[in-house]
Design an enzyme around this catalytic site. Structure first.
Site, PDB file in Angstrom:
ATOM      1  N   ASP A   1       0.812  -1.226   0.000  1.00 21.88           N
ATOM      2  CA  ASP A   1       0.000   0.000   0.000  1.00 21.88           C
ATOM      3  C   ASP A   1       0.845   1.276   0.000  1.00 21.88           C
ATOM      4  O   ASP A   1       0.447   2.305   0.546  1.00 21.88           O
ATOM      5  CB  ASP A   1      -0.972   0.005   1.196  1.00 21.88           C
ATOM      6  CG  ASP A   1      -1.806  -1.257   1.239  1.00 21.88           C
ATOM      7  OD1 ASP A   1      -2.167  -1.747   0.158  1.00 21.88           O
ATOM      8  OD2 ASP A   1      -2.080  -1.756   2.347  1.00 21.88           O
TER       9      ASP A   1
ATOM     10  N   LYS B   1       1.649   2.259  -5.081  1.00 20.72           N
ATOM     11  CA  LYS B   1       2.150   1.719  -6.363  1.00 20.72           C
ATOM     12  C   LYS B   1       1.208   2.066  -7.518  1.00 20.72           C
ATOM     13  O   LYS B   1       1.639   2.479  -8.595  1.00 20.72           O
ATOM     14  CB  LYS B   1       2.302   0.177  -6.257  1.00 20.72           C
ATOM     15  CG  LYS B   1       3.306  -0.249  -5.206  1.00 20.72           C
ATOM     16  CD  LYS B   1       3.369  -1.759  -5.047  1.00 20.72           C
ATOM     17  CE  LYS B   1       2.184  -2.395  -4.373  1.00 20.72           C
ATOM     18  NZ  LYS B   1       2.025  -2.097  -2.933  1.00 20.72           N
TER      19      LYS B   1
ATOM     20  N   GLY C   1      -4.641  -4.225  -3.791  1.00 24.90           N
ATOM     21  CA  GLY C   1      -5.633  -3.166  -4.026  1.00 24.90           C
ATOM     22  C   GLY C   1      -4.851  -1.935  -4.404  1.00 24.90           C
ATOM     23  O   GLY C   1      -4.206  -1.326  -3.554  1.00 24.90           O
ATOM     24  N   HIS C   2      -4.841  -1.595  -5.671  1.00 30.57           N
ATOM     25  CA  HIS C   2      -4.055  -0.453  -6.160  1.00 30.57           C
ATOM     26  C   HIS C   2      -5.006   0.681  -6.528  1.00 30.57           C
ATOM     27  O   HIS C   2      -5.845   0.535  -7.417  1.00 30.57           O
ATOM     28  CB  HIS C   2      -3.198  -0.872  -7.365  1.00 30.57           C
ATOM     29  CG  HIS C   2      -2.146  -1.885  -7.006  1.00 30.57           C
ATOM     30  ND1 HIS C   2      -1.227  -2.351  -7.903  1.00 30.57           N
ATOM     31  CD2 HIS C   2      -1.871  -2.499  -5.832  1.00 30.57           C
ATOM     32  CE1 HIS C   2      -0.433  -3.218  -7.286  1.00 30.57           C
ATOM     33  NE2 HIS C   2      -0.813  -3.339  -6.039  1.00 30.57           N
TER      34      HIS C   2
ATOM     35  N   GLN D   1       1.745  -6.203  -3.451  1.00 30.77           N
ATOM     36  CA  GLN D   1       2.176  -6.385  -2.066  1.00 30.77           C
ATOM     37  C   GLN D   1       3.423  -5.513  -1.826  1.00 30.77           C
ATOM     38  O   GLN D   1       3.677  -4.595  -2.575  1.00 30.77           O
ATOM     39  CB  GLN D   1       2.471  -7.866  -1.748  1.00 30.77           C
ATOM     40  CG  GLN D   1       1.238  -8.740  -1.640  1.00 30.77           C
ATOM     41  CD  GLN D   1       0.544  -8.975  -2.971  1.00 30.77           C
ATOM     42  OE1 GLN D   1       1.129  -9.546  -3.880  1.00 30.77           O
ATOM     43  NE2 GLN D   1      -0.681  -8.536  -3.082  1.00 30.77           N
TER      44      GLN D   1
HETATM   45  P1  GDP Z   1      -0.875   0.398  -3.506  1.00 28.82           P
HETATM   46  O1  GDP Z   1      -1.472  -0.890  -3.065  1.00 28.82           O
HETATM   47  O2  GDP Z   1       0.604   0.458  -3.274  1.00 28.82           O
HETATM   48  O3  GDP Z   1      -1.249   0.780  -4.897  1.00 28.82           O
HETATM   49  O4  GDP Z   1      -1.486   1.515  -2.543  1.00 28.82           O
HETATM   50  P2  GDP Z   1      -3.030   1.645  -2.068  1.00 28.82           P
HETATM   51  O5  GDP Z   1      -3.820   2.149  -3.205  1.00 28.82           O
HETATM   52  O6  GDP Z   1      -3.480   0.416  -1.396  1.00 28.82           O
HETATM   53  O7  GDP Z   1      -2.878   2.726  -0.912  1.00 28.82           O
HETATM   54  C1  GDP Z   1      -2.368   3.975  -1.132  1.00 28.82           C
HETATM   55  C2  GDP Z   1      -3.425   5.013  -0.723  1.00 28.82           C
HETATM   56  O8  GDP Z   1      -2.828   6.269  -0.603  1.00 28.82           O
HETATM   57  C3  GDP Z   1      -4.513   5.181  -1.756  1.00 28.82           C
HETATM   58  O9  GDP Z   1      -5.694   5.521  -1.105  1.00 28.82           O
HETATM   59  C4  GDP Z   1      -4.014   6.342  -2.605  1.00 28.82           C
HETATM   60  O10 GDP Z   1      -5.066   7.062  -3.241  1.00 28.82           O
HETATM   61  C5  GDP Z   1      -3.360   7.186  -1.561  1.00 28.82           C
HETATM   62  N1  GDP Z   1      -2.188   7.976  -1.989  1.00 28.82           N
HETATM   63  C6  GDP Z   1      -1.223   7.655  -2.886  1.00 28.82           C
HETATM   64  N2  GDP Z   1      -0.269   8.608  -2.909  1.00 28.82           N
HETATM   65  C7  GDP Z   1      -0.644   9.550  -2.024  1.00 28.82           C
HETATM   66  C8  GDP Z   1      -0.072  10.770  -1.572  1.00 28.82           C
HETATM   67  O11 GDP Z   1       1.015  11.178  -1.982  1.00 28.82           O
HETATM   68  N3  GDP Z   1      -0.761  11.470  -0.627  1.00 28.82           N
HETATM   69  C9  GDP Z   1      -1.952  11.048  -0.116  1.00 28.82           C
HETATM   70  N4  GDP Z   1      -2.542  11.801   0.797  1.00 28.82           N
HETATM   71  N5  GDP Z   1      -2.526   9.900  -0.522  1.00 28.82           N
HETATM   72  C10 GDP Z   1      -1.874   9.157  -1.448  1.00 28.82           C
HETATM   73  P1  IMO Z   2      -0.984  -4.175  -2.300  1.00 25.81           P
HETATM   74  O1  IMO Z   2      -0.561  -4.681  -3.649  1.00 25.81           O
HETATM   75  C1  IMO Z   2      -1.046  -4.767   2.034  1.00 25.81           C
HETATM   76  C2  IMO Z   2      -1.047  -8.910   3.459  1.00 25.81           C
HETATM   77  C3  IMO Z   2      -2.290  -9.377   4.173  1.00 25.81           C
HETATM   78  C4  IMO Z   2      -1.677 -10.403   5.122  1.00 25.81           C
HETATM   79  C5  IMO Z   2      -0.578 -11.027   4.294  1.00 25.81           C
HETATM   80  C6  IMO Z   2      -0.965 -12.325   3.604  1.00 25.81           C
HETATM   81  O2  IMO Z   2      -2.273  -3.447  -2.305  1.00 25.81           O
HETATM   82  O3  IMO Z   2       0.129  -3.462  -1.623  1.00 25.81           O
HETATM   83  P2  IMO Z   2      -2.551 -12.920   1.553  1.00 25.81           P
HETATM   84  O4  IMO Z   2      -3.971 -12.585   1.293  1.00 25.81           O
HETATM   85  O5  IMO Z   2      -1.587 -12.426   0.542  1.00 25.81           O
HETATM   86  O6  IMO Z   2      -2.346 -14.377   1.837  1.00 25.81           O
HETATM   87  O7  IMO Z   2      -2.199 -12.170   2.950  1.00 25.81           O
HETATM   88  O8  IMO Z   2      -0.248 -10.068   3.295  1.00 25.81           O
HETATM   89  N1  IMO Z   2      -1.282  -8.343   2.110  1.00 25.81           N
HETATM   90  C7  IMO Z   2      -1.224  -7.035   1.821  1.00 25.81           C
HETATM   91  N2  IMO Z   2      -1.045  -5.974   2.636  1.00 25.81           N
HETATM   92  N3  IMO Z   2      -1.186  -4.589   0.701  1.00 25.81           N
HETATM   93  C8  IMO Z   2      -1.324  -5.656  -0.133  1.00 25.81           C
HETATM   94  O9  IMO Z   2      -1.320  -5.531  -1.467  1.00 25.81           O
HETATM   95  C9  IMO Z   2      -1.400  -6.937   0.427  1.00 25.81           C
HETATM   96  N4  IMO Z   2      -1.568  -8.179  -0.082  1.00 25.81           N
HETATM   97  C10 IMO Z   2      -1.482  -9.021   0.951  1.00 25.81           C
HETATM   98  O10 IMO Z   2      -2.917  -8.326   4.850  1.00 25.81           O
HETATM   99  O11 IMO Z   2      -1.075  -9.741   6.201  1.00 25.81           O
HETATM  100 MG    MG Z   3      -2.943  -1.584  -1.758  1.00 25.02          MG
END
Ligand code: GDP
Ligand code: IMO
Ligand code: MG
Length: 421
Positions: free
Chosen positions: A13, A16, A40-41, A222
């Protein structure tokens, strides 16, 4: 030509999706190489927020080919749902290609994920319950079904036999509520739906594209600390999330790897169980969760929060050969009078900047450097010169400690809230 890589350097998270969506404009192909719908991107375009689980984050860019590589595990239900959501808002999905060698997540893999977690009590991984672990177990156990198998006459028999095996296996676990028949019906409907996508041999496809001079970016899912080999085992996911995973997950020889973008938050989060040395289980952590809106994009769970952990980042930078750094969520630190960054650990009384064998039961006390906060607005800043001096100092400190240049700084969820240096 080479293949560039973008990876999360923490526990996931890191942002990415946002950065891949931005970079995708400069690439011909975006390819996911591991993971599955546990990811979840999030991508924010205008006032619309999109969350992608299986589909690469290049899908919103016209003329970009998006490949779901052989290292990915696919749940047809999630993929069909994602496709429908994109099609409903007029996004072109004809540029999504799926590797025939990618493994399928069966409904009973999700059943086993839930049952296995239920059996662990307090030791549970806190998985996303998307069936990831059991699917990769069947892959390495040589029982799995792949996308290419859908096209074979033997598919239904093999599906039934694997399902039966899972049902038998489920008997060793505590009972969990799971309606296999209902899930199965939807699964087969969705399997039919995803047949509209082109199934490819991604190995030849990608290597041919390279020969033709196409620009390719591999998108990690991840985070590096969730890597099956190098993460905080057993509190990890079931795939290789590092640069090395790109080669097996797409069918590429190592010499083709070019730039490696390593992305991390200006602080740190983790969702699910397992060690997190710099975790702030207090009001500062609560404040980080609030300003960063730290709730899982896939499961909605509150994310655990803490300060940035530099020994941890140094470790994952080393493992992936990171050449460029990207710091996200700088804006989320605007309100903090003081910011801390762990520079070392005290492990069993000794100061070190290396991670111990097992973070789970090691006696770790992070050693912090305190940095003065900037207490100024940085939301949406896209010009480095517009950043407060103290924010620049923080970035310089990170860069110096980590020994890799910070090339991108994100200052908000939207596409345009990004500084490129
Ligand atoms: P990913 O899994 O690495 O793609 O990241 P996620 O989407 O799960 O989580 C990142 C969260 O931070 C999302 O809600 C994005 O919209 C938000 N986000 C990304 N970059 C920034 C930033 O620079 N500032 C803020 N405030 N939010 C951001
Ligand atoms: P993105 O791509 C954050 C974590 C789960 C759990 C562990 C194993 O959005 O960064 P799994 O379902 O893979 O067997 O769970 O890994 N996990 C993540 N945490 N972001 C993710 O993906 C994750 N994908 C798996 O919460 O701790
Ligand atoms: Mg994510």
């Amino acid at each position: 030509m080479s293949v560039d890589v973008l990876l999360g350097l923490q526990w996931g998270d890191e942002g990415k999706g946002k950065i891949v969506d931005y970079l995708a404009d400069d690439y011909d192909i975006i390819a996911r190489f591991q993971g599955g719908p546990n990811a979840g991107h999030t991508i924010v375009i205008g006032d619309r927020k999109h969350v992608l689980h299986t589909i690469p984050s290049g899908v919103f860019r016209k003329d970009v080919i998006n490949i779901i590589g052989n290292g990915v595990v696919i749940d047809p239900i999630v993929l069909a749902r994602e496709l429908r959501a994109l099609q409903d808002i007029g996004v072109d999905t004809s540029n999504i290609l799926v590797a025939r060698k990618a493994h399928l997540i069966l409904p009973t893999h999700r059943f086993l994920d839930a049952a296995s977690e239920a059996s662990k009590g307090k030791q549970k991984i806190g998985s996303t319950l998307r069936g990831i672990g059991p699917t990769y177990m069947d892959k390495t156990g040589r029982n799995g079904l792949r996308i290419g198998d859908i096209e074979k006459d033997s598919f239904l028999d093999r599906y039934n036999s694997l399902k039966e095996k899972h049902i038998q296996l489920g008997k060793i676990y505590p009972e969990v509520e799971f309606n296999i028949e209902e899930q199965e019906k939807e699964w087969f409907e969705c399997l039919d739906f995803i047949k509209q996508l082109e199934f490819i041999d991604n190995t030849y496809y990608i290597n041919q594209a390279l020969k033709e001079g196409k620009k390719i970016l591999a998108e990690g899912a991840q985070g590096s600390m969730l890597d099956i080999d190098y993460g905080t085992y057993p509190f990890v996911t079931s795939s290789n999330t590092l640069t090395s995973g790109v080669c097996v997950g797409l069918g590429l020889a190592p010499q083709h790897i070019g730039k490696v973008f390593g992305i991390f938050k200006s602080y740190c989060t983790r969702v699910g169980s397992g060690p997190f040395p710099t975790e702030l289980d207090n009001e500062v952590g609560e404040e980080l969760r609030k300003v960063g809106a730290e709730f899982g994009a896939t499961t909605g769970r509150p994310r655990r929060t803490g300060w940035v952990d530099l020994p941890q980042l140094k470790y994952t930078i080393m493992l992936s050969g990171v050449t460029h750094l990207c710091v996200t969520k700088l804006d989320c630190l605007n309100g903090f009078k003081e910011i801390q960054a762990a520079t070392h650990y005290k492990v069993d009384g000794n100061i070190t900047d290396q991670l111990p064998y097992d973070l789970t039961d090691a006696d770790i006390t992070p050693q912090y450097k305190t940095i003065e906060g900037w207490l100024e607005d940085t939301d949406g800043v896209s010009d480095y010169d517009q950043l407060p001096a103290k924010a620049k100092d923080y970035l310089s400190f990170l860069e110096e400690y980590l020994g890799v240049p910070v090339m991108m700084i994100s200052t908000g969820p939207e596409r345009k809230s990004l500084i490129i240096r």
